[in-house]
Motif scaffolding. Structure first.
Motif, short mmCIF file in Angstrom:
data_model
loop_
_atom_site.label_atom_id
_atom_site.label_comp_id
_atom_site.label_asym_id
_atom_site.label_seq_id
_atom_site.Cartn_x
_atom_site.Cartn_y
_atom_site.Cartn_z
N ALA A 79 44.79 31.32 43.43
CA ALA A 79 44.43 32.39 42.49
C ALA A 79 43.84 31.68 41.28
O ALA A 79 44.19 30.53 40.99
N GLN A 80 42.94 32.34 40.58
CA GLN A 80 42.27 31.70 39.45
C GLN A 80 42.65 32.35 38.12
O GLN A 80 42.87 33.57 38.06
N ILE A 81 42.69 31.52 37.09
CA ILE A 81 42.98 32.03 35.75
C ILE A 81 41.78 32.84 35.25
O ILE A 81 40.64 32.39 35.33
N VAL A 82 42.06 34.05 34.77
CA VAL A 82 41.02 34.88 34.17
C VAL A 82 41.50 35.30 32.79
O VAL A 82 42.53 35.96 32.66
N ASN A 83 40.79 34.87 31.76
CA ASN A 83 41.13 35.22 30.37
C ASN A 83 42.59 34.87 30.06
O ASN A 83 43.32 35.67 29.46
N GLY A 84 43.02 33.69 30.47
CA GLY A 84 44.36 33.24 30.12
C GLY A 84 45.47 33.89 30.94
O GLY A 84 46.65 33.71 30.64
#
Lengths: 282, 271
Positions: free
Chosen positions: B216-221
């Motif tokens: 999963a990727q970090i999006v906006n912290g």
């Protein structure tokens, strides 16, 4: 004692003579046709047919029944239709270190296992086979397939299973002539399987060379990306698979990723790749 | 009268048989990985109504607690009460009818071996589970093996499974620059993304801090706490070689493994 009968017959003869003698005139005109007679009674029912011939001896008390169930243990490698074969010892669909047969090559590159089965059927050691016929999704259990062999052969029985990992060039998992001899009714054997590289296609992991959904998403995949007559692998020999490289970490300092791969880290797999459970049911 | 005597004699002999079958196994457990520590080991002797995990089937909440946080019972973490293996199986070290279980505490470091005595209380099957740290929800599992009855020594190799209850983001749970999407909760522990146990005393290297996320990727912290089940063979940690950047906070040259990840040697004593 015979007299009464003689007298009677004499009387009848006399009356006949009298009738004949009495008619000397012209013959009269023909009378009108009589009314149509009533319909006759129905005929009798026909005789019963002959007994049918005996059924063939296929399913009887002298057969041993087995069910085989495959579970896909991977995170995101669907399995192509599986060849599930029961045979006696002495036959091998493939051997590590040796070139793959045409059936193994077609199955491992394009997913169709039917020639793996026909190659087995050509062997005198062949007993029974099933083509699972469908895709087995990642992290899921397949349906039970039933195979039947003569009871006499249950003491020397081998199980071969082959199924392609579709998001690869030519990887397949399964069992290579696993010993399932002498199982009693109710016995269960479980195998955790490795994955082989068929050695028939280079592991480029590109959209043009793999048939599965990862390649499709990248604009390739499909039948054209399956079996290829060209054999361009490092060695034309079946061996254990090293796993997929994928494009993960292609840009980090390690540069270990394969930037031209359409696979991601999610397509990686470790051994065991599948679980095969065989149960003798009769 | 004769019948009654016969019946009680039969009962006595049955009792004698079952007593003779209850054995105390010696269970030797070895961590075969180079950099994954094992959380406290859950050992269960059980009948065929107990199934701690099954590949291809969703994980129970008890398995999620074990695989994400290494928690087996209330004593380890009160928040797990009612949802952990203690709730599923019954009191510890007790014949619960269908099972008996024990938690062998402490971390088992990479390459280390420990031995435990374990009373099976006459149950036919054995299962063993332990979380791999640092991972999101990887666990090593022994899946309901039939306990041998003949005296002797038996060796088993165990695989690493993914419980499927948490995406494998491979983000250091000590990080403060990332929170769980939606809730704003800090990373780490049960039900919250982030690899657990990165600071364990048995660690081989410290984790990185700059990863952008793997499964999963970090999006906006923020990072999603999704699922990737059912239970399956773990595809292995990815890691990378940049502790301040890249996708993962794990080190690809350190934290990876290949199956098998553990060896179990069971000794059945001569009776």
């Amino acid at each position: 004692m015979n007299n009464p009968i003689i007298k009677l017959s004499t009387l009848l003869m006399l009356s006949a003579l009298l009738a004949a003698c009495g008619d000397d005139g012209d013959t009269g005109p023909q009378g009108p046709a009589g009314p149509q007679g009533e319909a006759g009674t129905d005929g009798q029912d026909g005789t019963d047919g002959q007994d049918g011939s005996d059924g063939q001896d296929v399913i009887n008390g002298n057969s041993a029944f087995y069910t085989v169930k495959v579970t896909n243990l991977t995170y995101s490698q669907p399995f192509a239709p599986a060849a599930v074969i029961l045979h006696e010892s002495g036959f091998d669909s493939f051997n590590e270190g040796e070139p793959a047969s045409m059936g193994i090559e077609i199955m491992s590159e394009g997913g169709d296992p039917s020639m793996v089965i026909t190659e087995a059927m050509d062997s005198t050691d062949f007993l029974d086979a099933q083509n699972s016929g469908g895709i087995l999704g990642p992290r899921s259990m397949g349906a039970e397939l039933t195979l039947v062999v003569p009871e006499l052969d249950a003491d020397d029985l081998r199980l071969t299973v082959t199924t392609m990992l579709v998001n690869t060039n030519d990887a397949f998992t399964g069992l290579n002539a696993a010993n399932v001899s002498n199982m009693a009714v109710g016995d269960i054997k479980t195998f955790m399987t490795v994955t082989w590289d068929a050695g028939t296609e280079a592991n480029t992991e590109t959209a043009a060379t793999m048939p599965g959904p990862a390649a499709s998403a990248a604009g390739g995949g499909g039948e054209a990306a399956g079996y290829d007559v060209v054999s361009d692998d490092l060695a034309d020999a079946v061996r254990l698979h090293q796993g997929v490289v994928t494009s993960a970490n292609a840009e980090d300092p390690s540069r270990e990723g394969l930037s031209t791969s359409v696979l991601t880290e999610a397509h990686r797999f470790d051994f065991p790749t599948s679980r095969v459970v065989i149960t003798r049911t009769r | 009268m004769k019948f009654t005597k016969l019946a009680s004699a039969t009962l006595l002999s049955l009792a004698a048989v079952s007593v003779s079958q209850a054995v105390t196994l010696d269970i030797e457990f070895t961590n075969l990985t180079q950099a994954q520590s094992f959380t406290p080991r859950l050992v269960i002797a059980h009948d065929d109504t107990v199934d701690a995990f099954e590949v291809g089937q969703p994980a129970s909440s008890a398995l999620a607690w074990l695989a994400e946080a290494g928690v087996i019972d209330d004593e380890q973490n009160a928040d797990s009460s009612g949802a952990n293996f203690e709730a599923l199986l019954g009191p510890v070290d007790t014949d619960n009818g269908s099972n008996t279980w024990h938690r062998f505490g402490g971390l088992l470091a990479p390459k280390a071996t420990l031995s435990y005595p374990f009373d099976t209380m006459d149950k036919p099957y054995l299962s063993l589970l332990s979380m791999l740290i640092p991972t999101n929800d990887a666990f090593v599992g022994m899946d309901s093996i039939e306990i041998p009855t003949e005296p002797g020594t038996y060796t088993y190799y165990l695989n690493a499974y993914d419980a499927g209850t948490e995406l494998n983001d491979e983000l250091n749970s000590a990080r403060k620059d990332v929170v769980e999407a939606g809730t704003g909760n800090a990373l780490g522990g049960y039900g919250v993304p982030g690899v657990a146990g990165g600071g364990a005393p048995t660690r081989i290297v410290d984790l990185g801090t700059g990863g952008t996320g793997v499964g999963a990727q970090i999006v906006n912290g923020e990072i999603e706490d999704g699922e990737d089940g059912p239970v399956h063979i773990h595809r292995n940690a990815l890691g990378d070689t940049d502790s301040a950047a890249g996708a993962s906070d794990l080190d690809s040259t350190v934290h990876r493994w290949l199956n098998p990840v553990a060896r179990v040697v069971i000794t059945v004593p001569a009776s």
